[in-house]
Design an enzyme around this catalytic site. Structure first.
Site, PDB file in Angstrom:
ATOM      1  N   ARG A  29       0.847  -1.169   0.000  1.00  0.00           N
ATOM      2  CA  ARG A  29       0.000   0.000   0.000  1.00  0.00           C
ATOM      3  C   ARG A  29       0.893   1.233   0.000  1.00  0.00           C
ATOM      4  O   ARG A  29       2.058   1.146   0.371  1.00  0.00           O
ATOM      5  CB  ARG A  29      -0.921  -0.013   1.216  1.00  0.00           C
ATOM      6  CG  ARG A  29      -0.201  -0.337   2.494  1.00  0.00           C
ATOM      7  CD  ARG A  29      -1.168  -0.643   3.626  1.00  0.00           C
ATOM      8  NE  ARG A  29      -0.441  -0.770   4.867  1.00  0.00           N
ATOM      9  CZ  ARG A  29      -0.076   0.256   5.625  1.00  0.00           C
ATOM     10  NH1 ARG A  29      -0.375   1.471   5.275  1.00  0.00           N
ATOM     11  NH2 ARG A  29       0.592   0.041   6.745  1.00  0.00           N
ATOM     12  N   THR A  30       0.318   2.353  -0.419  1.00  0.00           N
ATOM     13  CA  THR A  30       1.110   3.574  -0.522  1.00  0.00           C
ATOM     14  C   THR A  30       1.553   3.999   0.863  1.00  0.00           C
ATOM     15  O   THR A  30       0.727   4.171   1.764  1.00  0.00           O
ATOM     16  CB  THR A  30       0.266   4.687  -1.139  1.00  0.00           C
ATOM     17  OG1 THR A  30      -0.317   4.203  -2.333  1.00  0.00           O
ATOM     18  CG2 THR A  30       1.123   5.888  -1.455  1.00  0.00           C
ATOM     19  N   LEU A  31       2.835   4.136   1.042  1.00  0.00           N
ATOM     20  CA  LEU A  31       3.348   4.570   2.343  1.00  0.00           C
ATOM     21  C   LEU A  31       3.749   6.029   2.332  1.00  0.00           C
ATOM     22  O   LEU A  31       3.471   6.769   3.251  1.00  0.00           O
ATOM     23  CB  LEU A  31       4.540   3.706   2.752  1.00  0.00           C
ATOM     24  CG  LEU A  31       4.190   2.248   3.029  1.00  0.00           C
ATOM     25  CD1 LEU A  31       5.451   1.435   3.240  1.00  0.00           C
ATOM     26  CD2 LEU A  31       3.292   2.139   4.239  1.00  0.00           C
TER      27      LEU A  31
END
Lengths: 235, 250
Positions: A29-31
């Site tokens: 997931r986008t961090l």
């Protein structure tokens, strides 16, 4: 190309919904964002909408890309501007292209206006946030349809609202106070551009990730969106 | 040419002794009984026209679209069972958007025709599926220029410069063969299609009430598929009616 025999019942697949479901299977997931754009400023003026943004894409603290178009027209009536992760903006543009294409294929004289596109984007952003995989953008959406002007914003959390003047990122802190003071209902096109230029100049002074090349888009009542590019010189 | 294939026509997976699959031929008959669909390839684009037979006076004009856009640059006109046709169109749309998302360019019309034909053919291979009872005429404009394809219920697809399916196809084909298509622009093509349609139907005299639906993809429409603009359509209908009266007067 040819689906398997067992998949016969779901032959009329819609690629758009597939890409929303796909993220469940992803373990990533986008961090944090990598290549980012800075503020976007938008105002309503007498005949329509004006959006301004600079053309920079920063890679951390490096001003890496200097000709990134962060403002784009959407369909016949709307304009979108994005700050934040540029690759997520490109993905959003893909979703919007699919949306506008399916809308056009009806060929029935109707078309999606800015309010509809804004609502669609809000749903997309909010649902991604709920899966802990956000599109790392703050978007400004404006346009004119049937004489009605619309200007709204939505960000990566899914917070959305519409107003006469909106800004993202540093624009919220530096440009909005200027707009609150000097915006009025009947700004002409020239006055609007001067006002936006003023905001962008302040942003260039104070925002570390601003570059001195601007993009300005305008949307007129009854006419398709158009754009002009300008160069703003440093002092 | 209709022979009763007693015993060999019960399933699409059965060949007859003389090498025919009767179910597919019966499917083609469903197409033959529907309203005429005509497509022509002009110098600068494609014109598609459909004769929509009005079954009830209560029907709203402009409803029951038989011509659908498949992608920006191509459209499909459907003849035969409407529901089957809708399924073919949905599949074509899906193939077109899938190609574009993978390869980044609009699907070449040839590729689209092949995919649609494969799909239609697929449904003639299994005993638990029936063949599509509709044929389509697919027209599009890609970088190889304007192209016209016809896909039949058997899954065959050929490229044409003029094609017709449905009730009045014989008459329509004769008329198309008379035209000099390589020198015609789409504007003139629209008028010719209207004439062919109104001649073909008028000869039948069985179902007088019909609505003419036309679309084009041409340089004038910016290589986008769209309905022929109303004013041009009216002009074409008027010209066709005038030509028809002239012919009757002889």
């Amino acid at each position: 190309m040819l689906l398997g025999i067992l998949g016969m019942n779901s032959l009329d697949c819609t690629p758009a919904t597939n890409s929303l479901i796909r993220s469940e299977a992803d373990s990533q997931r986008t961090l944090y964002p990598y290549v980012t754009g800075t503020s976007v400023v938008g105002i309503k003026y007498k005949d329509g909408i004006l959006l301004a943004a600079d053309m920079g894409g920063s890679y951390g603290s490096t001003l890496r890309y200097k000709s990134v178009e962060r403002l784009k027209p959407v369909g016949k009536h709307s304009l979108i501007g994005a700050s934040g992760e540029i690759s997520d903006f490109q993905e959003i543009m893909r979703y919007l292209d699919d949306l506008i294409l399916s809308d056009n294929m009806w060929d029935d004289g109707n078309s999606l206006g800015p309010k509809e596109v804004h609502n669609y984007l809000t749903r997309v952003m909010y649902n991604r946030r709920n899966k802990f995989n956000p599109l790392w953008n703050s978007l400004v959406l404006g346009g004119v349809k049937n004489g009605q002007k619309y200007l709204g914003t939505v960000n990566m959390i899914g917070v959305h609202y519409e107003d006469n003047h909106v800004a993202t990122g540093f624009g919220n802190h530096l440009a909005l106070p200027l707009l609150r003071d000097e915006w009025h209902e009947n700004l002409t096109f020239e006055e609007g551009v001067i006002l936006l230029e003023k905001c962008m100049r302040v942003l260039l002074y104070r925002d570390r990730s601003a570059v001195n090349k601007l993009q300005v888009l305008f949307s007129l009542c009854g006419i398709h969106t158009s754009r002009l590019l300008g160069n703003c010189c440093t002092v | 040419m209709s022979s009763i294939g007693t015993g060999y026509d019960l399933s699409v997976t059965t060949f007859s002794p003389d090498g025919r699959v009767f179910q597919i031929e019966y499917a083609a008959k469903a197409v033959d009984n529907s309203g005429t669909v005509v497509g022509i390839k002009c110098k600068d684009g494609i014109v598609l026209g459909v004769e929509k037979l009005i079954t009830s006076k209560m029907m709203l004009p402009g409803s029951n679209r038989r011509i659908h856009a498949v992608h920006r640059h191509s459209g499909m006109a459907v003849a035969g069972l409407a529901a089957d046709g809708r399924q073919i169109v949905a599949r074509a749309k899906s193939e077109a958007t899938n190609y574009e998302s993978v390869y980044g360019e609009p699907i070449p019309v040839k590729e689209l025709a092949e995919r649609v034909a494969s799909y239609v053919h697929l449904c003639t291979l299994y005993w638990w599926l029936r063949p599509f009872g509709s044929g389509v005429i697919l027209g599009g404009y890609d970088r190889d220029g304007p192209q016209l394809y016809m896909v039949e219920p058997s899954g065959v697809s050929y490229r044409y410069f003029g094609a017709a399916i449905g009730k009045g196809r014989q008459a329509a084909k004769t008329e198309i063969e008379k035209l000099k298509l390589s020198e015609m622009t789409c504007r003139q093509g629209v008028i010719e299609v209207a004439k062919i349609r109104i001649y073909g139907v008028h000869d039948e005299a069985k179902d007088k009430a019909f609505e003419l639906e036309m679309s084009w993809v041409c340089d004038e429409s910016n290589r986008q598929h769209q309905k022929v603009p109303d004013d041009i359509l009216e002009e074409a209908k008027a010209a066709a009616k005038a030509a028809l009266e002239e012919m009757d007067a002889d």
